[in-house]
Design an enzyme around this catalytic site. Structure first.
Site, PDB file in Angstrom:
ATOM      1  N   LEU A  24       0.822  -1.214   0.000  1.00  0.00           N
ATOM      2  CA  LEU A  24       0.000   0.000   0.000  1.00  0.00           C
ATOM      3  C   LEU A  24       0.855   1.262   0.000  1.00  0.00           C
ATOM      4  CD1 LEU A  24      -2.794  -1.063   2.526  1.00  0.00           C
ATOM      5  CD2 LEU A  24      -2.705  -1.375   0.039  1.00  0.00           C
ATOM      6  N   HIS A  28      -3.394   4.324  -2.340  1.00  0.00           N
ATOM      7  CA  HIS A  28      -4.397   3.506  -1.642  1.00  0.00           C
ATOM      8  C   HIS A  28      -4.999   4.271  -0.463  1.00  0.00           C
ATOM      9  CE1 HIS A  28      -1.759   0.196  -3.353  1.00  0.00           C
ATOM     10  NE2 HIS A  28      -2.947  -0.164  -3.788  1.00  0.00           N
TER      11      HIS A  28
END
Ligand code: PAF
Length: 271
Positions: A24, A28
């Site tokens: 991530l 994100h």
């Protein structure tokens, strides 16, 4: 996860869902921020989905950073990270797939056979497990967003699909988990991809409507950086992904995929 989701729904909570494959980054996290505006219980899934990778693609080396991912989600205010084990989603005798047949044609669909079939299948499974009211996807994967919207509409899935804008580095490179594959020398060349998209946009902004000439403006700019090897550049209807020969401002997507060293990068811009 499904039991929890059904209990939360029974209590009147609104579940907003961010499906991911992990590794991530701030892109994100912007989806998590959007999820917080769309629901009061935020679920992020982390699952590197084997069925959306081709046999020669990077499934085995795809970055897996679950502890760091979970920490980021917690800091950003997600309530739950759903991270099934790698063999936890597909039973040994799994035999049901979902295949969207319009938006998944062309672009990445041509270059990654079976990719969108894997995406729609896993997203449908995740929707059944997480039971979200809304699901948030990133605009960088524009074709994926179109395919998922179409699946949800065709199959009457009761989920609001929300598409959040691309997040870019200061130099214009769109954030992607795959950027971490780029060694420093290639990373320095990567922003030329967005520059070439901006050249296409500048052509349209100055009145050009002929798709072939807009494509030439893109190609001239991209040619300045020979390390970027073009896979495709397509001007399509932003909703259906059908190729266009005349630009319709506001409704046209310029989508591109290149290889830079061993890394495949995609990007897009609405013209
Ligand atoms: O965009 C992604 O990260 C994946 O394609 C998704 C939607 C999580 C499905 O595996």
């Amino acid at each position: 996860m499904q039991r929890l989701a059904l209990k939360l729904r029974g209590e009147g909570r609104r579940i907003a869902f961010v499906p991911t494959m992990g590794a991530l980054h701030e892109g994100h996290m912007s989806l998590v921020d959007e999820a917080k505006r769309r629901g009061d219980f935020i679920v992020v899934s982390v699952f590197v989905n084997p069925t959306q990778f081709g046999p020669t693609e990077d499934f085995a080396k795809y970055p897996r950073t679950l502890d760091a991912d979970a920490a980021l989600c917690r800091e950003r205010g997600a309530h739950c990270v759903f991270a099934p084990p790698s063999d936890g989603m597909y039973a040994a005798d799994f035999s049901t797939f979902i295949e969207e047949g319009l938006c998944s044609k062309g672009l990445c669909g041509d270059h990654r056979p079976g990719h969108f079939r894997g995406v729609t299948t896993v997203v449908a499974m995740l929707f059944n497990i997480v039971q979200p009211h809304a699901a948030i996807f990133g605009a960088k994967d524009a074709q994926q967003c179109a395919v998922i919207r179409k699946m949800v509409s065709d199959l009457f899935m009761p989920v609001d699909i929300v598409v959040a804008p691309i997040v870019r580095e200061k130099d214009g490179l769109a954030l992607s988990s795959r950027n971490r594959y780029l060694p420093a020398d290639l990373r320095a060349k990567a922003p030329s991809l967005y520059k070439a998209l901006l050249a296409a946009k500048a052509a349209v902004d100055s009145g050009e409507r002929d798709a072939a000439l807009v494509k030439s403006a893109f190609e001239r700019s991209l040619a300045q950086e020979p390390a970027l090897r073009l896979q495709y550049f397509t001007l399509t209807d932003a909703r259906t992904m059908e190729p266009l020969s005349k630009i319709r401002p506001g409704e046209t997507l310029a989508a591109v995929a290149v290889n830079l060293g061993e890394t495949r990068l995609i990007d897009n811009i609405t013209l």
